[in-house]
Motif scaffolding. Structure first.
Motif, PDB file in Angstrom:
ATOM      1  N   VAL A  37      -1.474   0.627 -10.327  1.00 33.82           N
ATOM      2  CA  VAL A  37      -1.463   2.068 -10.058  1.00 33.82           C
ATOM      3  C   VAL A  37      -0.219   2.459  -9.260  1.00 33.82           C
ATOM      4  N   ARG A  38       0.133   1.648  -8.297  1.00 31.74           N
ATOM      5  CA  ARG A  38       1.316   1.940  -7.482  1.00 31.74           C
ATOM      6  C   ARG A  38       2.590   1.856  -8.314  1.00 31.74           C
ATOM      7  N   LEU A  39       2.677   0.879  -9.206  1.00 39.31           N
ATOM      8  CA  LEU A  39       3.855   0.752 -10.063  1.00 39.31           C
ATOM      9  C   LEU A  39       3.957   1.935 -11.023  1.00 39.31           C
ATOM     10  N   ASP A  40       2.836   2.344 -11.590  1.00 37.77           N
ATOM     11  CA  ASP A  40       2.853   3.506 -12.474  1.00 37.77           C
ATOM     12  C   ASP A  40       3.287   4.759 -11.706  1.00 37.77           C
ATOM     13  N   ALA A  41       2.776   4.899 -10.486  1.00 39.66           N
ATOM     14  CA  ALA A  41       3.167   6.057  -9.670  1.00 39.66           C
ATOM     15  C   ALA A  41       4.648   6.012  -9.331  1.00 39.66           C
ATOM     16  N   LEU A  42       5.172   4.824  -9.056  1.00 39.30           N
ATOM     17  CA  LEU A  42       6.602   4.691  -8.750  1.00 39.30           C
ATOM     18  C   LEU A  42       7.436   5.036  -9.978  1.00 39.30           C
ATOM     19  N   ARG A  43       6.983   4.637 -11.149  1.00 40.56           N
ATOM     20  CA  ARG A  43       7.711   4.969 -12.380  1.00 40.56           C
ATOM     21  C   ARG A  43       7.723   6.486 -12.598  1.00 40.56           C
ATOM     22  N   GLU A  44       6.585   7.129 -12.422  1.00 39.07           N
ATOM     23  CA  GLU A  44       6.523   8.586 -12.552  1.00 39.07           C
ATOM     24  C   GLU A  44       7.352   9.264 -11.478  1.00 39.07           C
ATOM     25  N   ALA A  98      10.656  -0.533  -0.916  1.00 38.99           N
ATOM     26  CA  ALA A  98      11.293   0.569  -1.644  1.00 38.99           C
ATOM     27  C   ALA A  98      10.746   1.913  -1.189  1.00 38.99           C
ATOM     28  N   ALA A  99       9.433   1.989  -0.969  1.00 40.59           N
ATOM     29  CA  ALA A  99       8.828   3.239  -0.505  1.00 40.59           C
ATOM     30  C   ALA A  99       9.334   3.612   0.882  1.00 40.59           C
ATOM     31  N   ALA A 100       9.495   2.619   1.739  1.00 40.98           N
ATOM     32  CA  ALA A 100      10.017   2.900   3.076  1.00 40.98           C
ATOM     33  C   ALA A 100      11.445   3.431   3.004  1.00 40.98           C
ATOM     34  N   GLY A 101      12.240   2.885   2.071  1.00 40.56           N
ATOM     35  CA  GLY A 101      13.595   3.384   1.910  1.00 40.56           C
ATOM     36  C   GLY A 101      13.644   4.796   1.348  1.00 40.56           C
ATOM     37  N   LEU A 102      12.630   5.171   0.578  1.00 38.88           N
ATOM     38  CA  LEU A 102      12.589   6.510  -0.022  1.00 38.88           C
ATOM     39  C   LEU A 102      11.941   7.552   0.878  1.00 38.88           C
ATOM     40  N   ARG A 103      11.348   7.122   1.968  1.00 38.36           N
ATOM     41  CA  ARG A 103      10.612   8.058   2.825  1.00 38.36           C
ATOM     42  C   ARG A 103      11.460   9.259   3.276  1.00 38.36           C
ATOM     43  N   PRO A 104      12.722   9.089   3.703  1.00 34.97           N
ATOM     44  CA  PRO A 104      13.478  10.266   4.155  1.00 34.97           C
ATOM     45  C   PRO A 104      13.686  11.324   3.075  1.00 34.97           C
ATOM     46  N   VAL A 105      13.625  10.945   1.790  1.00 29.34           N
ATOM     47  CA  VAL A 105      13.883  11.919   0.734  1.00 29.34           C
ATOM     48  C   VAL A 105      12.600  12.471   0.126  1.00 29.34           C
ATOM     49  N   TYR A 106      11.433  12.052   0.626  1.00 24.43           N
ATOM     50  CA  TYR A 106      10.175  12.538   0.067  1.00 24.43           C
ATOM     51  C   TYR A 106       9.215  13.120   1.101  1.00 24.43           C
ATOM     52  N   VAL A 107       9.326  12.732   2.338  1.00 21.19           N
ATOM     53  CA  VAL A 107       8.348  13.149   3.342  1.00 21.19           C
ATOM     54  C   VAL A 107       8.915  14.317   4.135  1.00 21.19           C
ATOM     55  N   ALA A 108       8.205  15.442   4.120  1.00 23.22           N
ATOM     56  CA  ALA A 108       8.635  16.638   4.845  1.00 23.22           C
ATOM     57  C   ALA A 108       8.082  16.627   6.260  1.00 23.22           C
ATOM     58  N   GLU A 109       8.746  17.358   7.116  1.00 21.71           N
ATOM     59  CA  GLU A 109       8.289  17.520   8.492  1.00 21.71           C
ATOM     60  C   GLU A 109       7.374  18.739   8.554  1.00 21.71           C
ATOM     61  N   GLY A 110       6.093  18.516   8.590  1.00 22.17           N
ATOM     62  CA  GLY A 110       5.154  19.619   8.581  1.00 22.17           C
ATOM     63  C   GLY A 110       4.757  19.976   7.156  1.00 22.17           C
ATOM     64  N   GLU A 113       4.321  17.464  -6.472  1.00 23.74           N
ATOM     65  CA  GLU A 113       3.963  16.417  -7.427  1.00 23.74           C
ATOM     66  C   GLU A 113       4.569  15.075  -7.016  1.00 23.74           C
ATOM     67  N   VAL A 114       5.854  15.087  -6.693  1.00 24.60           N
ATOM     68  CA  VAL A 114       6.483  13.819  -6.308  1.00 24.60           C
ATOM     69  C   VAL A 114       5.940  13.334  -4.969  1.00 24.60           C
ATOM     70  N   ARG A 115       5.550  14.273  -4.114  1.00 25.55           N
ATOM     71  CA  ARG A 115       4.962  13.855  -2.834  1.00 25.55           C
ATOM     72  C   ARG A 115       3.629  13.147  -3.061  1.00 25.55           C
ATOM     73  N   GLU A 116       2.842  13.644  -4.015  1.00 28.46           N
ATOM     74  CA  GLU A 116       1.586  12.970  -4.341  1.00 28.46           C
ATOM     75  C   GLU A 116       1.846  11.596  -4.941  1.00 28.46           C
ATOM     76  N   ARG A 117       2.850  11.509  -5.822  1.00 30.30           N
ATOM     77  CA  ARG A 117       3.193  10.204  -6.394  1.00 30.30           C
ATOM     78  C   ARG A 117       3.670   9.253  -5.304  1.00 30.30           C
ATOM     79  N   GLY A 143       0.413   3.588  -1.110  1.00 27.20           N
ATOM     80  CA  GLY A 143      -0.957   3.118  -0.953  1.00 27.20           C
ATOM     81  C   GLY A 143      -1.821   4.050  -0.139  1.00 27.20           C
ATOM     82  N   ALA A 144      -1.296   5.234   0.195  1.00 24.22           N
ATOM     83  CA  ALA A 144      -2.078   6.171   1.012  1.00 24.22           C
ATOM     84  C   ALA A 144      -3.275   6.713   0.253  1.00 24.22           C
ATOM     85  N   ASN A 145      -3.174   6.722  -1.096  1.00 26.40           N
ATOM     86  CA  ASN A 145      -4.277   7.241  -1.907  1.00 26.40           C
ATOM     87  C   ASN A 145      -5.166   6.139  -2.456  1.00 26.40           C
TER      88      ASN A 145
END
Length: 630
Positions: A101-108, A364-376, A616-620, A626-628
């Motif tokens: 599931v995580r790999l599919d989400a990363l691909r999307e 990889a997710a940790a490296g992508l965090r600055p470009v996907y996680v908003a402040e608030g 959408e990308v934030r949910e992915r 693994g938060a979901n």
């Protein structure tokens, strides 16, 4: 073996000890026969999954006879026949549900982000997906474990001790190991070794006891593929590059450190600290404890644990998942059996590849965090939308258009219900003001000036910037930039469209609609005029002697007409205030709604679409981390 002996010399010594290393012997099942194409690092293509070296080895063994295929009990090449996994195919398998599931989400996630993020930001995540696909296609029953370490740490000695035969060259000359050397306990690992780039001449089998076809060495290590790497601190750049390349592909790593270099900054800063998230597939071995007197080994081991904890690497103590840390002496064999037992358990679980890939996804997710996680909480609220609509209405002059429409309604009411003398006076005044070229009451009260824009361009641009800032508050930089660009594209041509709305929607065309009581008011005003005229004619007849003298009734009749006309006009003006106000408000509302619709279509909807894509990308991304889960 001499200190300057080469790796090829080690291969020849292994062959002389009883196992074919590069040439055909017995049944002709040497390394080259075992893995065709391995010299070039390319697996032979035959069928969907390619050839399996174990199958080729068994065929070669059957051709040469059971007596020759049994081996001599010493180190053998990878192609030598051995017990396989029975009904389990050597091909790859599926990952666990959570990891899939995580790999599919990363691909999307990457698919949704390619148009918004640069290739550099997505490179590592793309590499992880590629490696996941490549590893899935290969044997799921093998576990690839690399032995890495610094110069002189004794990793090659440990490699030989675990294999039970001298495969990797050891000595005083540095660097001793110049290329990865592999030792596989079972067949079917050719594809994995091709992926690692281990040539066929450097693929070995461990010490095998017995002479039967089922003799495969340590049964608990079936499926293990052990790889001895060059020194990670080698003076030769190519050696370090090989270490970095192989470490990114193996399932687990055994880091071998010695009492002198266990705190080396190069090891901790370049490898252990960045790979702290891979603790579950990491072994850290303190070698050469035979050189430490008394309790010094325990002290050094405790200090090593402290350094690993500072690196952020979880330690697998008290049954918790984490890195395995232990001490041993590869030279004397002290502690080697404990490591071998840990490897048995590790290999038999058959989960190292999945855990390694899960750790790669985490990194990889940790490296992508600055470009996907908003402040608030990011988004465009209702208040921001209303403020944007208010600014557009102000820019297009909706309030002024409403006031103009209200004045026009009142003017028409006064024109229809006023006294003839007052209307004539107004017409005369208007004609004199316009220099004789006007049409008086027929001119509209609200007409845009030809030399000025109805829409204030700067106010429109300010409104767009303000709503874009509100929409991007807290968004990561790439997505905030995408929202601003979308708003800027929508703002192009918006002032001109608002100008057209002001000219077609707000400006009254013709006379406004009249209420139902207007005919009664007009008739009443006409009656007052008629009464005034009759009274005046009656008085005139009396003055000329045509009529009998009756000044008072005639005067009162004329006075009633003179006073009644303005009274009717005033009453109509008072009655027209409400409808005029409603008419003006309706004109303002129409222009406001038209401006809001234009702004929504050109600015708000594109901005909302970008925000929806971000959600959408934030949910992915949450699924990737693994938060979901569950």
């Amino acid at each position: 073996m001499q200190a300057d002996a080469t790796e090829e010399g080690a291969v020849n010594q292994v062959a002389a000890a009883g196992g074919p290393a590069g040439k055909e012997s017995g049944g002709g099942n040497g390394a080259r026969a075992a893995a065709p194409g391995a010299e070039t690092g390319t697996p032979p293509a035959a069928g969907a999954d390619g050839w399996d070296d174990g199958l080729i080895a068994r065929r070669a063994g059957r051709r040469s006879g059971p007596s020759e295929a049994a081996g001599t009990g010493r180190g053998a090449s990878l192609g030598e026949p051995a017990e396989d996994f029975g009904d389990v195919p050597p091909g790859g398998g599926e990952y666990g549900d959570d990891l899939s599931v995580r790999l599919d989400a990363l691909r999307e996630l990457l698919g949704l982000s390619r148009a918004r993020l640069g290739a550099d930001a997505l490179h590592e995540a793309g590499r992880v997906l590629d490696e996941a696909v490549a590893r899935r296609r290969l044997s799921a029953q093998h576990t690839v474990v690399a032995i890495a370490g610094a110069t002189g740490s004794g990793k090659s000695t440990l490699f030989n001790s675990l294999a039970g035969v001298r495969i990797s060259e050891t000595g005083l000359k540095r660097p001793t190991t110049s290329a990865p050397i592999a030792c596989s306990w079972t067949d079917g690992a050719a594809g994995l070794l091709d992926r690692l780039g281990v040539p066929g001449r450097l693929r070995r089998r461990p010490f095998q006891a017995g002479t039967g076809a089922g003799a495969g060495g340590d049964e608990g290590l079936r499926g293990l593929v052990l790889v001895d790497l060059p020194d990670h601190d080698s003076a030769v750049t190519a050696h370090r590059d090989q270490v970095d390349r192989v470490l990114a592909l193996v399932d687990a790593v055994i880091w071998v450190v010695d009492p002198e270099k266990y705190a080396d900054a190069a090891l901790h800063e370049r490898y252990l600290r960045p790979l702290a998230g891979h603790a579950e597939v990491t072994f850290v071995v303190l070698n050469q404890i035979d050189r430490l007197p008394g309790e010094a080994a325990d002290l050094v081991l405790d200090d090593l644990r402290r350094l690993l904890d500072e690196d952020g690497m979880a330690l697998g103590e008290h049954g918790e998942p984490g890195a395995t840390v232990l001490s041993l002496s590869a030279l004397t064999g002290d502690g080697v059996e404990e490591l071998r037992e840990l490897l048995r358990t590790f290999v038999q679980e058959r989960g190292a590849a999945g855990r390694r890939l899960a750790a790669d996804v985490d990194a990889a997710a940790a490296g992508l965090r600055p470009v996907y996680v908003a402040e608030g909480r990011a988004g465009l609220g209702e208040r921001a939308r209303e403020e944007f609509t208010d600014r557009l209405a102000e820019a297009v002059g909706a309030a002024a258009a409403g006031e103009a429409a209200e004045r026009e309604w009142r003017r028409n009411a006064g024109t229809a219900c006023g006294t003839p003398w007052l209307r004539l006076w107004r017409w005369y005044g208007t004609k004199r003001t316009l220099g004789g070229g006007g049409t008086g009451l027929s001119e509209p009260a609200y007409e845009p000036c030809a030399d000025a824009e109805v829409t204030a361009r700067q106010r429109v641009e300010q409104a767009v910037r303000t709503v874009a800032d509100a929409a991007t508050a807290g968004l990561p930089a790439p997505w905030a930039q995408a929202v601003r660009e979308s708003a800027a594209r929508g703002a192009q041509g918006l002032p001109e469209e608002l100008d057209g709305l002001a000219a077609t929607v707000a400006v009254p065309r013709g006379k406004p609609p009249r209420p139902a009581w207007w005919p009664v008011a007009v008739l009443t005003q006409a009656a007052m005029t008629l009464v005034q005229a009759l009274g005046g004619l009656w008085l005139l007849g009396q003055v000329l002697g045509v009529q009998e003298p009756a000044l008072l009734p005639a005067f009162l009749l004329m006075l009633a007409g003179v006073v009644g006309g303005p009274v009717v006009e005033w009453a109509c003006w008072a009655a027209a205030r409400g409808p005029a106000r409603r008419y003006g408000q309706d004109a303002e509302r129409r222009l406001r709604q038209a401006a809001a619709g234009c702004g929504r279509a050109k600015v708000l909807d594109p901005v909302a679409a970008e925000l929806l894509r971000y959600r959408e990308v934030r949910e992915r991304y949450a699924t990737v981390t693994g938060a979901n889960a569950g």
